[in-house]
Design an enzyme around this catalytic site. Structure first.
Site, PDB file in Angstrom:
ATOM      1  N   ASP A 187       0.840  -1.197   0.000  1.00 22.14           N
ATOM      2  CA  ASP A 187       0.000   0.000   0.000  1.00 22.14           C
ATOM      3  C   ASP A 187       0.878   1.250   0.000  1.00 22.14           C
ATOM      4  O   ASP A 187       2.019   1.233   0.474  1.00 22.14           O
ATOM      5  CB  ASP A 187      -0.975   0.003   1.187  1.00 22.14           C
ATOM      6  N   GLU A 226       0.042  -0.805   5.899  1.00 25.81           N
ATOM      7  CA  GLU A 226       1.116  -0.207   6.684  1.00 25.81           C
ATOM      8  C   GLU A 226       0.990   1.307   6.739  1.00 25.81           C
ATOM      9  O   GLU A 226       1.257   1.926   7.762  1.00 25.81           O
ATOM     10  CB  GLU A 226       2.469  -0.607   6.105  1.00 25.81           C
TER      11      GLU A 226
END
Length: 390
Positions: free
Chosen positions: A76, A141
């Site tokens: 991500d 994250e």
């Protein structure tokens, strides 16, 4: 999941480009994990997805024996901002004049590509290791980090999975590849303070209960405390007030409520529980004699930890120095990462690309750095399965 294997898997650049071309802004995946899964399955890894809430995660393992070397990271990315401000489109993965451009190039799709390519090179050179290699890749994250690595680790623990050592591919280097390894991280605590009094006219303060002086006094006491002078391998802990809010548009009204936010980055001299109790005690003192309410909403998002210098960190330093000519320092500064969750399961360190442009417009890294990082990771695997650290 994509059905196309990027060939050859020993070349990290097309893997990195395929990852960047998936606009996986937290919590969206957009096929990024599929790129990783397809590549790993082509090398014989057994892959499992772990979706939690809106987040998808990938766990892959080659072999069942110990020791198990775990690569960890995230696909991500943060939003690109105004795309017109970029010299190259943020999700085009344009490579020109030796640079790879795009959101995630540094943080950390370039490193994931290097991990994949390094495993392919290692298996091609050394064959199946006497042990296991695993990947834990999350899509959470850059977000709340609740449904990502933390949740997957709990699920894997319940299934009996264990790891011997872990390397996270965060962009740890400030200036040049080989500068630093993160061998620990400070903990992080977020707090929102809310003081609720009673609204009234400023000319009649006896009929009101002003929350602002109580809040200011509480903040002053919290901010005045010197938390520590540092700890071995750590800088001093710090409390930073990030917001004070009243929202009062008038000049003649005592407001009913005032609030503030602060963050504490703390080293190993403290725990989240200890700091929480201290804040709660100060809140209780503030509430004494106050005809209102004082509340603290406290969230510890990670504990401080340190992986002591030893065989594992020396192995990493030796491999990095052999490829870059620089012996990296072991550091603990900067923000938080998913290593804060992994440290409860095995020794963990972080090493990736140069992070100078991460989260910025025109994020980019030298293509040569991705190749060098691949060589470093390959050397780490070779040394690890030849002489596994204690």
């Amino acid at each position: 999941m994509s059905s196309d294997v990027i060939a050859p898997l020993s070349n990290p650049l097309p893997i990195a480009q395929a990852l960047i071309q998936r606009p996986s802004i937290t919590p969206k995946d957009e096929g990024a994990l599929g790129v990783v899964q397809t590549a790993l399955e082509a090398m014989g890894f057994v892959c499992r997805r772990y979706p939690f809430g809106e987040v998808d995660n990938l766990y892959a393992r080659l072999g069942n024996a110990e020791p198990c070397f775990l690569f960890a990271g995230h696909t991500d990315v943060v939003p690109p901002g105004t795309e017109a401000d970029w010299q190259q489109p943020p999700f085009a993965a344009h490579a020109e004049d030796g640079m790879l451009w795009g959101r995630g190039a540094a943080d950390m799709k370039g490193a994931i590509a290097a991990m994949i390519a390094s495993v392919h090179r290692f298996l091609d050179e050394a064959g199946t290791p006497d042990g296991s290699i695993a990947f834990l890749i999350t899509g959470d994250e850059e977000g709340p980090a609740i449904n990502g690595t933390k949740a997957v680790l709990k699920a894997l623990e319940a299934e009996g999975e264990t790891f011997s050592h872990c390397l996270v591919g965060e962009p740890t280097n400030p200036n040049a590849l080989g500068d630093t390894i993160k061998s620990g991280r400070r903990g992080s605590l977020n707090c929102r303070l809310t003081v609720t009094g009673r609204q009234g006219h400023v000319a009649y303060p006896e009929r009101a209960e002003n929350p602002i002086p109580r809040l200011m006094g509480l903040l002053e006491r919290l901010n005045a405390r010197v938390l520590d002078e540092g700890a071995p391998h750590f800088q001093p802990s710090n409390l930073e007030i990030t917001s004070v809010d009243v929202g009062n548009p008038t000049t003649n009204v005592i407001p009913a409520e005032a609030s503030a936010r602060f963050n504490i980055r703390f080293n190993i001299r403290h725990t989240g529980d200890e700091l929480t109790h201290w804040i709660e005690d100060e809140v209780a003192k503030t509430a004494l004699g106050f005809n209102g309410q004082v509340k603290a909403d406290i969230h510890v998002t990670g504990e401080a930890f340190l992986t002591p210098a030893g065989d594992f960190t020396t192995l990493l330093q030796d491999a990095i120095e052999a490829e870059t000519g620089r012996r990296p320092a072991l550091t603990t500064g900067g923000g938080t990462s998913d290593a804060r969750f992994i440290q409860a399961y095995c020794p963990v360190a972080e090493f990736g690309l140069v992070g100078a442009t991460m989260h910025q417009v025109d994020e980019r890294v030298p293509v040569s750095d991705i190749e060098t990082l691949t060589k470093i990771y390959t050397r780490i695997l070779t040394r690890y399965f030849t002489d596994t650290p204690a």
